[in-house]
Design a protein around this motif. Structure first.
Motif, mmCIF file in Angstrom:
data_model
loop_
_atom_site.group_PDB
_atom_site.id
_atom_site.type_symbol
_atom_site.label_atom_id
_atom_site.label_comp_id
_atom_site.label_asym_id
_atom_site.label_seq_id
_atom_site.Cartn_x
_atom_site.Cartn_y
_atom_site.Cartn_z
ATOM 1 N N PRO A 39 0.806 -1.295 -0.146
ATOM 2 C CA PRO A 39 -0.045 0.181 -0.025
ATOM 3 C C PRO A 39 0.481 1.416 0.418
ATOM 4 O O PRO A 39 1.430 1.119 0.167
ATOM 5 C CB PRO A 39 -0.323 -0.349 1.865
ATOM 6 C CG PRO A 39 0.239 -0.631 2.281
ATOM 7 C CD PRO A 39 0.848 -2.020 1.390
ATOM 8 N N ILE A 40 0.383 2.219 -0.280
ATOM 9 C CA ILE A 40 1.059 3.869 -0.682
ATOM 10 C C ILE A 40 0.758 4.384 0.745
ATOM 11 O O ILE A 40 -0.234 3.963 1.306
ATOM 12 C CB ILE A 40 1.033 4.586 -1.553
ATOM 13 C CG1 ILE A 40 0.763 3.695 -3.016
ATOM 14 C CG2 ILE A 40 1.087 5.674 -1.820
ATOM 15 C CD1 ILE A 40 -0.542 4.437 -4.005
ATOM 16 N N GLY A 41 1.786 4.647 0.923
ATOM 17 C CA GLY A 41 1.554 5.684 2.227
ATOM 18 C C GLY A 41 0.752 6.905 2.312
ATOM 19 O O GLY A 41 0.995 7.512 1.278
ATOM 20 N N LEU A 42 0.395 6.812 3.932
ATOM 21 C CA LEU A 42 -0.101 8.754 3.868
ATOM 22 C C LEU A 42 0.438 9.639 4.550
ATOM 23 O O LEU A 42 1.735 8.801 5.619
ATOM 24 C CB LEU A 42 -1.592 9.005 3.885
ATOM 25 C CG LEU A 42 -3.212 7.976 3.539
ATOM 26 C CD1 LEU A 42 -3.864 7.447 3.992
ATOM 27 C CD2 LEU A 42 -2.506 8.138 1.766
ATOM 28 N N GLY A 62 2.413 2.086 -14.731
ATOM 29 C CA GLY A 62 2.054 0.877 -15.397
ATOM 30 C C GLY A 62 0.444 0.401 -14.815
ATOM 31 O O GLY A 62 0.404 -0.461 -15.249
ATOM 32 N N ILE A 63 1.079 0.209 -13.419
ATOM 33 C CA ILE A 63 0.848 -0.762 -12.606
ATOM 34 C C ILE A 63 -0.513 0.615 -11.537
ATOM 35 O O ILE A 63 -1.248 -0.079 -11.283
ATOM 36 C CB ILE A 63 1.815 -0.996 -11.372
ATOM 37 C CG1 ILE A 63 3.239 -1.902 -12.363
ATOM 38 C CG2 ILE A 63 1.320 -2.103 -10.250
ATOM 39 C CD1 ILE A 63 4.191 -2.542 -11.744
ATOM 40 N N ASP A 64 0.190 1.377 -10.889
ATOM 41 C CA ASP A 64 -0.639 2.589 -9.987
ATOM 42 C C ASP A 64 -1.175 2.990 -11.189
ATOM 43 O O ASP A 64 -2.283 3.647 -10.233
ATOM 44 C CB ASP A 64 0.625 3.256 -8.672
ATOM 45 C CG ASP A 64 1.099 1.675 -8.170
ATOM 46 O OD1 ASP A 64 -0.022 1.080 -7.721
ATOM 47 O OD2 ASP A 64 2.641 1.866 -8.016
ATOM 48 N N PHE A 65 -0.822 3.787 -11.919
ATOM 49 C CA PHE A 65 -1.062 5.141 -13.342
ATOM 50 C C PHE A 65 -0.699 4.587 -14.072
ATOM 51 O O PHE A 65 -0.237 4.184 -14.126
ATOM 52 C CB PHE A 65 -0.474 6.167 -12.455
ATOM 53 C CG PHE A 65 0.667 6.813 -12.480
ATOM 54 C CD1 PHE A 65 1.263 6.747 -13.987
ATOM 55 C CD2 PHE A 65 2.103 5.760 -11.681
ATOM 56 C CE1 PHE A 65 2.723 7.321 -13.836
ATOM 57 C CE2 PHE A 65 3.579 6.331 -11.724
ATOM 58 C CZ PHE A 65 3.190 6.959 -12.921
ATOM 59 N N TYR A 72 5.468 9.562 -4.818
ATOM 60 C CA TYR A 72 6.339 8.883 -5.193
ATOM 61 C C TYR A 72 6.682 6.937 -5.581
ATOM 62 O O TYR A 72 7.694 6.980 -6.069
ATOM 63 C CB TYR A 72 7.594 9.494 -4.515
ATOM 64 C CG TYR A 72 7.682 9.353 -3.164
ATOM 65 C CD1 TYR A 72 8.197 8.069 -2.367
ATOM 66 C CD2 TYR A 72 7.010 10.437 -2.513
ATOM 67 C CE1 TYR A 72 8.618 8.447 -1.129
ATOM 68 C CE2 TYR A 72 7.099 10.631 -1.141
ATOM 69 C CZ TYR A 72 7.563 9.253 -0.399
ATOM 70 O OH TYR A 72 7.509 9.206 1.022
ATOM 71 N N VAL A 73 5.826 6.509 -4.764
ATOM 72 C CA VAL A 73 6.902 5.403 -4.346
ATOM 73 C C VAL A 73 5.395 4.716 -5.616
ATOM 74 O O VAL A 73 5.587 3.246 -6.555
ATOM 75 C CB VAL A 73 6.398 5.013 -3.139
ATOM 76 C CG1 VAL A 73 7.273 5.332 -2.760
ATOM 77 C CG2 VAL A 73 4.705 5.135 -2.838
ATOM 78 N N GLN A 74 4.779 5.268 -5.963
ATOM 79 C CA GLN A 74 3.866 4.584 -7.594
ATOM 80 C C GLN A 74 4.862 4.033 -8.448
ATOM 81 O O GLN A 74 5.522 5.312 -9.005
ATOM 82 C CB GLN A 74 2.730 5.849 -7.334
ATOM 83 C CG GLN A 74 1.553 5.732 -7.266
ATOM 84 C CD GLN A 74 0.697 6.861 -7.702
ATOM 85 O OE1 GLN A 74 0.659 7.507 -7.975
ATOM 86 N NE2 GLN A 74 -0.169 5.928 -7.551
ATOM 87 N N GLN A 75 4.268 3.310 -8.729
ATOM 88 C CA GLN A 75 4.997 2.900 -10.871
ATOM 89 C C GLN A 75 4.419 3.001 -11.868
ATOM 90 O O GLN A 75 2.885 2.630 -12.175
ATOM 91 C CB GLN A 75 5.689 1.431 -10.379
ATOM 92 C CG GLN A 75 6.733 1.257 -9.334
ATOM 93 C CD GLN A 75 6.804 -0.222 -9.018
ATOM 94 O OE1 GLN A 75 5.713 -1.183 -9.252
ATOM 95 N NE2 GLN A 75 7.597 -0.962 -8.857
#
Length: 387
Positions: free
Chosen positions: A13-16, A47-50, A42-45
């Motif tokens: 999961p992405i941190g908040l 093609g996977i997360d966006f 900044y941890v999103q990749q």
């Protein structure tokens, strides 16, 4: 915005985090205290997360053009702000985030949130919001401008309403005040809005609407630049750069602090939104940010001394002025001692006041002054056709 679910296998999961900010008025007084929950995007990749992240915002030339248009016709400018705008954007991707600090559900500490709406900080959040806003405006019978995707218009008989969008700031002008009121009412049915009334402050620009026309300047910002540079009490000069001052890379001179130099140049570039008189001088000192030397620091000080005597300068768009677009272009030939490239300059007026200007080094070396003039004229023609 989200639903609490069990964490799927293999998903990180992405941190908040919480971000606290002070929102200030043009005069520096505090408008409100803001606390915002932000995703660590900044941890999103890709093609996977966006997938797509691009979202259009209004160009500053567009804003100045619309101000000039409103001034000459005697229209009022109004300002709207959408509260928590990005939370309205609907996500197409499946995104999981951790529970926010201070709000972790007791007994469900191992669970995560699955997002249905966008959060600030997510890479796709601006696009999701823009898609949502575009859909609602089209339902309200607005037409999008072909050449400027962040400008919309709506015609009702002889009345015309023009809307410019800069993320969540809506800039509205209209031939009829009652049409603006109806628009605000319709928008408030879809989103929670802050009606900021007549436009006074937009993207760091102070706007004064009077019977005689509209004036824009950045006086408070100019004073802040001088204070931060430690030159608030310096002696002013009458010109931003000495005539015939030819700067070069000057590799034999001692270096100066590059961080401070870049900071001042960045601030001055933002100030150019209302100061065409400084465009050439700031354009020249912007060329030496990689390795600034003493002579470049001297040129910056000269610009700041000019700014000290002209902090209140701005542009006035007069009412009942000529409703005519006119532009001028010029170039210098072989003035840069390091690479021999020429400088392009152009300015466009709507009536008697400038709405867009440019002073920058050309991309290629011109073999003659005639070729340099052609390059400048071509760049100006692009701008003219777009306007």
């Amino acid at each position: 915005t989200w639903t609490l679910v069990n964490k799927p296998m293999g998903v990180k999961p992405i941190g908040l985090k919480w971000v606290f900010k002070l929102k200030k008025n043009a005069d520096g007084t505090i408008n409100k205290y803001k606390a915002r929950l932000v995703a660590k995007g900044y941890v999103q990749q890709p093609g996977i997360d966006f997938q797509e992240v691009f979202a259009p915002v209004a160009r500053i030339e567009t804003i100045r053009f619309l101000i000039a248009l409103a001034a000459t016709h005697g229209w009022e400018l109004h300002h709207l702000d959408v509260k928590t705008a990005f939370l309205h954007g609907e996500l197409k991707e499946t995104v999981y985030v951790s529970q926010p600090e201070g709000y972790i559900k007791k007994g469900n500490e191992h669970k995560v949130y699955r997002l249905t709406k966008a959060l600030y900080g997510l890479r796709q959040a601006p696009r999701a919001w823009n898609t949502k806003l575009d859909e609602i405006l089209k339902n309200m019978k607005f037409q999008k401008c072909m050449k400027e995707p962040s400008v919309y218009r709506k015609c009702e008989g002889s009345n015309l309403l023009i809307l410019a969008i800069y993320v969540d700031d809506l800039f509205v002008t209209c031939t009829n005040l009652s049409m603006i009121k109806r628009f605000k009412l319709e928008m408030s049915k879809n989103f929670e809005m802050s009606d900021l009334g007549r436009l006074t402050y937009y993207l760091g620009i102070e706007v004064k609407q009077e019977e005689s026309g509209i004036t824009i300047n950045q006086e408070a910002y100019a004073k802040r630049i001088l204070k931060e540079a430690g030159l608030y009490d310096c002696n002013p000069t009458h010109i931003p750069m000495e005539p015939g001052n030819k700067l070069s890379k000057a590799e034999d001179e001692p270096e100066i602090d590059p961080t401070q130099y870049r900071k001042v140049v960045g601030c001055l570039r933002y100030l150019l939104q209302t100061r065409p008189d400084m465009a050439y001088a700031v354009g020249v000192v912007s060329r030496y940010m990689q390795s600034p030397r003493e002579s470049h620091g001297g040129a910056i000080k000269h610009i700041l001394r000019y700014l000290r005597g002209t902090t209140g300068y701005g542009i006035k768009y007069e009412r009942m002025g000529q409703k005519r677009l006119i532009g001028y272009s010029d170039s210098s030939h072989n003035v840069d001692p390091d690479d021999g490239r020429s400088t392009t300059g152009h300015v466009f007026y709507y009536g008697s006041s400038p709405i867009t200007w440019c002073s920058q080094k050309q991309d290629t070396v011109a073999l003659s002054s005639c070729e340099a003039e052609f390059m400048a004229a071509t760049a100006s023609a692009f701008q003219a056709i777009w306007l």
